[in-house]
Write an enzyme that holds these catalytic residues in place. Structure first.
Site, PDB file in Angstrom:
ATOM      1  N   CYS A 185       0.840  -1.205   0.000  1.00 25.61           N
ATOM      2  CA  CYS A 185       0.000   0.000   0.000  1.00 25.61           C
ATOM      3  C   CYS A 185       0.871   1.249   0.000  1.00 25.61           C
ATOM      4  O   CYS A 185       1.881   1.311   0.707  1.00 25.61           O
ATOM      5  CB  CYS A 185      -0.896  -0.045   1.244  1.00 25.61           C
ATOM      6  SG  CYS A 185      -1.578   1.538   1.730  1.00 25.61           S
TER       7      CYS A 185
ATOM      8  N   CYS B  51       0.453   2.752   4.046  1.00 25.49           N
ATOM      9  CA  CYS B  51       0.910   1.986   5.222  1.00 25.49           C
ATOM     10  C   CYS B  51       2.046   1.034   4.894  1.00 25.49           C
ATOM     11  O   CYS B  51       2.554   0.346   5.776  1.00 25.49           O
ATOM     12  CB  CYS B  51      -0.259   1.245   5.854  1.00 25.49           C
ATOM     13  SG  CYS B  51      -0.849  -0.139   4.843  1.00 25.49           S
TER      14      CYS B  51
ATOM     15  N   ASP C 228      26.485   6.984  60.049  1.00 25.78           N
ATOM     16  CA  ASP C 228      27.866   6.618  59.742  1.00 25.78           C
ATOM     17  C   ASP C 228      28.011   5.103  59.872  1.00 25.78           C
ATOM     18  O   ASP C 228      27.211   4.443  60.536  1.00 25.78           O
ATOM     19  CB  ASP C 228      28.831   7.306  60.724  1.00 25.78           C
ATOM     20  CG  ASP C 228      28.872   8.808  60.505  1.00 25.78           C
ATOM     21  OD1 ASP C 228      28.541   9.256  59.393  1.00 25.78           O
ATOM     22  OD2 ASP C 228      29.230   9.531  61.456  1.00 25.78           O
TER      23      ASP C 228
HETATM   24 ZN   LIG Z   1      -2.580   0.851   3.760  1.00 25.48          ZN
END
Ligand SMILES: [Zn+2]
Length: 491
Positions: free
Chosen positions: A64, A67, A305
């Site tokens: 795509c 994405c 101490d």
């Molecule tokens: Zn996509």
């Protein structure tokens, strides 16, 4: 994040947008994000029924354009969540919930911006003044819509919608990230000039989401398209490291110290341990395996101490457990850990061990009064008279001026500090001529040893001046740290 306007409701308009964005090379989920659809179910369908994809498109394997395959059916398979889940399960965290952070390639921002400009040119109505690219349903959200059910099932943990103390960080990598992000440098060379020079400072990389956001914000379509044009990616994005992290838990309690040869924290000289063990180690060696943590931070209300004992109810302390893998336990189990600390040593005893909130922690650092008991001796062997006792025991709210003691000058700045002795009481030891017990109630930070012997008159007044003869201190105990925290437990 800007508040999101309602999804576009006009279905025909939606369909047109989706169709147009898919024609640019986007997957159906990314196309739908541009319609501001925020219903998880809308993204969970296997194949979009809004637009029946032609068969050749379904077979198409190009990632795509937005994405890079991340939420694209053709690139999603069971292995993705298997690998993430496997890593999380091996990390062995017991949190019943999780939050999921996905870090995405910056190239996706550029691609989303490019599609936004193309789409708003095609559908100018999208450019209403209150709808910007920031309102596109985020890829991170949709990633969670698509994968969270699978992850929840495999991890047997619930995805927390508000916040969880347990975070899973998934990073997504893209082989062409650097070359595609070069367009950002062309758009705004100034922004990245010093980043290129100082790669050591910018360890997260030359390109960050913030830097990209600054460059892209307010940029016009024409300007953007001079430097960047949308292309079908050659390769898809893939998953990199999975990291898990749990926010700190905090444990508090009180310790008594019976040894005059024990430090509070490891005493390191040039990286070498100077003494066998310390209070911190005696306690934490039992806490670390119980909470399955690799590191801790120890703090306490002051410190004694090495040669000073701490008696009475003990000194309050708190321990930050960093990235604990075990977070489900009962108070009974903590009390058992306390028992194993106590049975493993004669040097210290711990009480009131309990889980506390982070907000309560500041209390351990509050300045508080201390009650001391000092065994003292006159250096000329003389015994204190009844008049000496009446005079000393009548003194209250005595202000001392304490110049930084010689013994701590190597680590503390030279200064004169006023400190108040609220009360003092002397008791003679009849069997030991010249010896006496001095009880003191002092302001936090008072150097008691120096008050007794005077430290070459760096502390004035001091006990030698008050008694008119040289005095020294033989042994010192802390009898009480006047702090009512953490709450006492019956154990
Ligand atoms: Zn996509």
């Amino acid at each position: 994040m800007a508040s999101s306007p309602l999804p576009l409701t006009h279905e025909k308009f939606n369909l047109e947008i989706i169709e147009y964005i898919q024609d640019l090379g986007s997957c159906w989920r990314c196309a739908m994000r541009f319609t501001r659809e925020r219903e998880p179910e809308a993204y969970q369908r296997k194949i979009v029924d809004l637009k029946q994809e032609p068969e050749e498109k379904l077979l198409k394997t190009s990632p795509c354009v937005i994405c890079l395959g991340l939420i694209q059916d053709q690139f999603i398979n069971e292995c993705i969540t298997d690998e993430i889940a496997q890593h999380v399960i091996e990390s062995d965290y017991d949190s019943p919930t999780f939050a999921c952070m996905v870090s995405l390639p910056i190239a996706i921002m550029l691609r989303e911006q490019a599609v936004w400009f193309l789409t708003t040119e095609k559908f100018p109505k999208l450019l209403s003044p209150n709808f910007t690219v920031d309102h596109v349903t985020s890829l991170k959200d949709v990633w969670k819509f698509v994968f969270s059910k699978m992850l929840e099932f495999k991890l047997k943990k619930k995805l927390a919608h508000s916040s969880s103390s347990f975070q899973i960080q998934v990073s997504v990598l893209y082989p062409d990230e650097i070359s595609e992000c070069g367009a950002l440098v062309d758009m705004c060379p100034e922004k990245f000039k010093h980043r290129y020079k100082q790669t050591k400072i910018y360890q997260e990389g030359i390109f960050t989401r913030n830097a990209a956001h600054c460059v892209l914000a307010g940029m016009s379509s024409t300007n953007f398209q001079k430097f960047y044009s949308l292309k079908v990616p050659n390769v898809n994005a893939y998953y990199g490291a999975v990291q898990c992290f749990h926010t700190s838990r905090h444990i508090a309690g009180r310790y008594q110290k019976f040894s005059r040869k024990l430090c509070q924290t490891p005493w390191l000289i040039e990286g070498e341990k100077h003494m066998d063990t310390s209070i911190q180690e005696l306690i934490c060696q039992h806490l670390e395996p119980f909470f399955k943590t690799q590191s801790v931070k120890f703090s306490s209300s002051g410190r004694e101490d090495v040669d000073v004992r701490t008696l009475g109810l003990g000194r309050p302390f708190a321990i930050e457990l960093l990235d604990p893998h075990r977070t489900l336990f009962t108070q009974d189990e903590i009390t058992q850990v306390q028992s194993s600390i106590n049975s493993s040593t004669d040097a210290i005893q711990v009480r009131d061990l309990q889980l506390v909130s982070k907000e309560q922690l500041s209390r351990v650092k509050k300045k508080k009064q201390k009650i001391y008991r000092a065994l003292c001796v006159t250096l000329d062997g003389s015994t204190l008279t009844a008049e000496d006792l009446i005079r000393i025991n009548g003194i209250t709210e005595l202000v001392l001026m304490q110049k930084t003691p010689l013994r701590v000058l190597h680590r503390r700045p030279l200064a004169v500090r006023p400190r108040t002795v609220h009360e003092m009481k002397v008791t003679l030891l009849d069997d030991h001529p010249g010896h006496f017990i001095l009880r003191l109630k002092t302001q936090a930070g008072t150097y008691v040893k120096e008050f007794v012997h005077g430290d070459f008159n760096r502390t004035v007044p001091n006990l030698c001046i008050l008694l008119g003869r040289p005095v020294d201190i033989v042994a010192l105990d802390v009898d009480a740290v006047e702090l009512d925290w953490p709450p006492a437990l019956f154990n």
